[in-house]
Design an enzyme around this catalytic site. Structure first.
Site, PDB file in Angstrom:
ATOM      1  N   GLY A  79     -26.157  71.266  34.015  1.00 33.06           N
ATOM      2  CA  GLY A  79     -25.221  71.643  35.063  1.00 33.06           C
ATOM      3  C   GLY A  79     -24.911  70.459  35.944  1.00 33.06           C
ATOM      4  N   CYS A  92     -31.580  69.429  30.308  1.00 34.15           N
ATOM      5  CA  CYS A  92     -31.081  68.654  31.457  1.00 34.15           C
ATOM      6  C   CYS A  92     -31.388  69.385  32.780  1.00 34.15           C
ATOM      7  CB  CYS A  92     -29.588  68.383  31.261  1.00 34.15           C
ATOM      8  SG  CYS A  92     -28.966  67.069  32.311  1.00 34.15           S
ATOM      9  N   TYR A  93     -30.384  69.913  33.458  1.00 31.00           N
ATOM     10  CA  TYR A  93     -30.643  70.664  34.698  1.00 31.00           C
ATOM     11  C   TYR A  93     -31.672  71.761  34.433  1.00 31.00           C
ATOM     12  CZ  TYR A  93     -29.754  73.488  38.877  1.00 31.00           C
ATOM     13  OH  TYR A  93     -29.893  74.189  40.046  1.00 31.00           O
ATOM     14  N   HIS A 137     -28.864  65.967  25.789  1.00 25.51           N
ATOM     15  CA  HIS A 137     -28.041  67.098  25.315  1.00 25.51           C
ATOM     16  C   HIS A 137     -28.090  67.193  23.789  1.00 25.51           C
ATOM     17  CE1 HIS A 137     -26.185  68.315  29.100  1.00 25.51           C
ATOM     18  NE2 HIS A 137     -26.407  67.056  29.440  1.00 25.51           N
ATOM     19  N   GLU A 192     -26.875  69.412  21.956  1.00 21.92           N
ATOM     20  CA  GLU A 192     -25.705  70.115  21.422  1.00 21.92           C
ATOM     21  C   GLU A 192     -24.545  69.201  21.085  1.00 21.92           C
ATOM     22  OE1 GLU A 192     -26.980  70.258  24.432  1.00 21.92           O
ATOM     23  OE2 GLU A 192     -25.482  70.407  26.014  1.00 21.92           O
ATOM     24  N   ASP A 244      -5.053  84.176  15.165  1.00 24.65           N
ATOM     25  CA  ASP A 244      -5.766  85.135  16.020  1.00 24.65           C
ATOM     26  C   ASP A 244      -5.097  86.507  16.032  1.00 24.65           C
ATOM     27  OD1 ASP A 244      -7.037  82.804  16.549  1.00 24.65           O
ATOM     28  OD2 ASP A 244      -6.151  82.527  18.529  1.00 24.65           O
ATOM     29  N   LYS A 262     -12.888  80.041  17.144  1.00 23.17           N
ATOM     30  CA  LYS A 262     -11.751  79.987  16.220  1.00 23.17           C
ATOM     31  C   LYS A 262     -12.169  80.020  14.742  1.00 23.17           C
ATOM     32  CE  LYS A 262      -7.221  79.089  15.995  1.00 23.17           C
ATOM     33  NZ  LYS A 262      -6.220  79.745  16.842  1.00 23.17           N
TER      34      LYS A 262
END
Ligand code: XMP
Length: 507
Positions: free
Chosen positions: A53, A81-82, A167, A169, A224, A363
């Site tokens: 964050g 992290c945070y 991170h 990710e 979509d 998506k």
């Protein structure tokens, strides 16, 4: 709905939080994002990840966590992290605040190769984006990895609590996915993410909510809305699918969309409003004004066609919903897709008449769902096409002649991409019009005509894009056919601009 044994990702506001959910799903498990304030709504998770964050834990309004509730889950918890700094404080340690930000690659050196770091290299690149660092550690806290300077970047506390400063990710953390996988392997009984199960649940949910009411949805021929319409049909509800022809579509597009829906046995109502749109746009050359006219006209035409809707279904996707869930005051305020949130829709939403069955999917998961619904790949792999259509591909004022020229050039270029096997390799491609006349020679005569710009880009999310190095032969053939066949064009240009600074469209 309370989820059982999924991975709960608590969002402390990092720009990467959405990616954590994505990565967990890529690893085959069901993950969902929550605001830390909503921890009581989670049900029983199988594992919890606390995101990064932008705040410092030392700031007075820094987001907090109900630590007792978190512990009560008795499942593995990973603070990123945070998230790690917050856990360190909760376990009695402290944080050193800094106003200098460490942003970029660093080396990860695992101290223990167990748990999170099983099979991870001795030194591997990870991505940092933080200013505060951990300072004092509680006696029960173990440092399990350091960076190249010997600073602790990963901690372990009793009870299955882990922290990482970097991170995992983002793809710049080279072994990040494996570290997440190792963390998830510490959890037991995690709910798998299979699109088939998801589809079944969605269909049951739709039936329950809709009952015998009629559902209206707008379709554009894009992925979509197509998947949405087919899903509703599969659920056996009464669907009215409305397709608005705004006069800004590509060559033969309205007919093609009708043909595609016929293949899927979904009946669509086409509203031909091209005159209304083009009349309203006549002489307008300001890009924002053009967009506004098109957006407002769409709403007008669509709702005229709908009349009184018992229910409205929209193809809102997960990235639209979770943009900033941690700051959300209410569910509605987290939606960023403006056209999905006009006043009329908000009103229907208040009355419980809006259905957004795809709102938990990304998506590519929508494409997977489409495949599982039997939609053919040529429909699912269509390039994205902007709502304002060809208007954003023709700078300045529009008229029928210009639109027809763009249509012809575009059809030739797209045809060549398909012929040479390039259509599915690019994110988006089109031919636009540059309404500037230049001198040329056609036959024995001097010509004074417009130019067309061909654009083909690769992108992951349309936020950034690279131009595509198409084979010269493909460009040569497209150029020759356009110059020979399209009256009004005597020059073909290939757009070699990256985004940023250029955008994908010209307006
Ligand atoms: P830009 O031109 O901003 O486009 O690089 C990024 C992506 O968004 C699409 N696009 C739009 N889609 N309404 C839409 O539905 C719009 O007003 C709009 N403008 C751009 C564009 O085609 C590309 O995929």
């Amino acid at each position: 709905m309370q989820e059982i044994n999924h991975v709960a990702v608590l969002d402390f506001g990092s720009q990467y939080t959405q990616l954590i959910v994505r990565r967990v799903r890529e690893l085959g498990f069901f993950a969902k994002l929550y605001s830390p304030e909503d921890i009581a709504e989670i049900g029983q998770p199988g594992a919890v990840i606390l995101s990064g964050g932008p705040k410092s834990t030392s700031e007075p309004d820094a987001p907090d966590i109900d630590f007792e509730k978190l512990k009560s889950f008795q499942v593995p918890v990973l603070g990123v992290c945070y998230g790690m700094q917050l856990l360190n404080i909760k376990f009695g340690g402290s944080i050193k605040a800094s106003n200098k930000r460490e942003y970029g690659p660093a080396a990860l050196k695992p101290i223990s190769k167990a748990n999170l770091y099983a099979g991870i290299s001795d030194s591997s690149q990870v991505w940092m984006s933080h200013s505060d660092t951990v300072q004092d550690l509680h006696a029960d806290c173990e440092v399990i990895a350091e960076n190249q300077h010997g600073t602790p970047v990963s901690l372990k506390w009793p009870g299955g609590f882990y922290g990482i400063q970097f991170h995992p990710e983002v793809t710049h953390s080279h072994e990040g996915l494996q570290i997440l996988k190792n963390f998830l392997s510490l959890a037991s009984g995690l709910q798998a993410f299979h699109i088939e199960d998801f589809k079944r649940e969605m269909i049951e949910g739709i039936r329950e909510i809709v009952g015998d009411r009629q559902v209206v949805c707008g379709v554009s021929g894009g992925v979509d809305s197509t998947v949405l319409a087919v899903l509703l049909k599969e659920a056996g509800v009464k669907v009215r699918a409305i397709f608005v022809d705004n006069g800004l579509l590509r060559k033969d597009e309205a007919a093609e969309v009708q043909k595609n829906f016929k293949r899927m046995n979904v009946e669509i109502e086409t509203v031909d409003a091209s005159d209304r749109f083009l009349d309203a746009l006549a002489g307008k050359d300001d890009p924002e004004e053009k967009r506004k006219i098109i957006g407002n006209m769409f709403i007008e035409v669509f709702w005229d066609a709908v009349g009184d809707a018992e229910m409205l279904a929209q193809g809102t996707l997960y990235p639209d919903v979770i943009e900033s869930a941690s700051n959300a005051k209410s569910k509605a305020s987290v939606i960023k897709t403006h056209h999905n949130r006009v006043a009329k829709i908000l009103e229907l939403q208040e009355q419980g008449k809006v259905l957004e069955p795809l709102a938990e999917l990304f998506k590519d998961e929508v494409r997977e769902l489409g495949t599982s619904l039997g939609i053919e790949q040529d429909i699912l792999n269509r390039h994205p096409f902007p709502g304002p259509g060809l208007a954003v591909r023709c700078p300045g004022a529009l008229d029928r002649e210009r639109l027809d020229i763009i249509r012809e050039c575009d059809a030739i270029f797209i045809g060549k991409l398909k012929e040479h096997g390039w259509y599915d390799k690019v994110w988006q491609a089109y031919a636009g019009l540059i309404p500037v006349k230049t001198v040329g020679v056609k036959g024995d005569e001097r010509s004074y005509e417009w130019a067309t710009n061909l654009r083909a880009v690769i992108s992951e999310d349309a936020m950034t894009a690279e131009w595509v190095d198409l084979p010269a032969q493909l460009l040569r053939e497209a150029s020759a056919d356009i110059l020979n066949q399209v009256a009004g064009i005597n020059r073909v240009l290939y757009d070699i601009s990256t985004k940023p600074p250029a955008s994908i469209e010209w307006e």
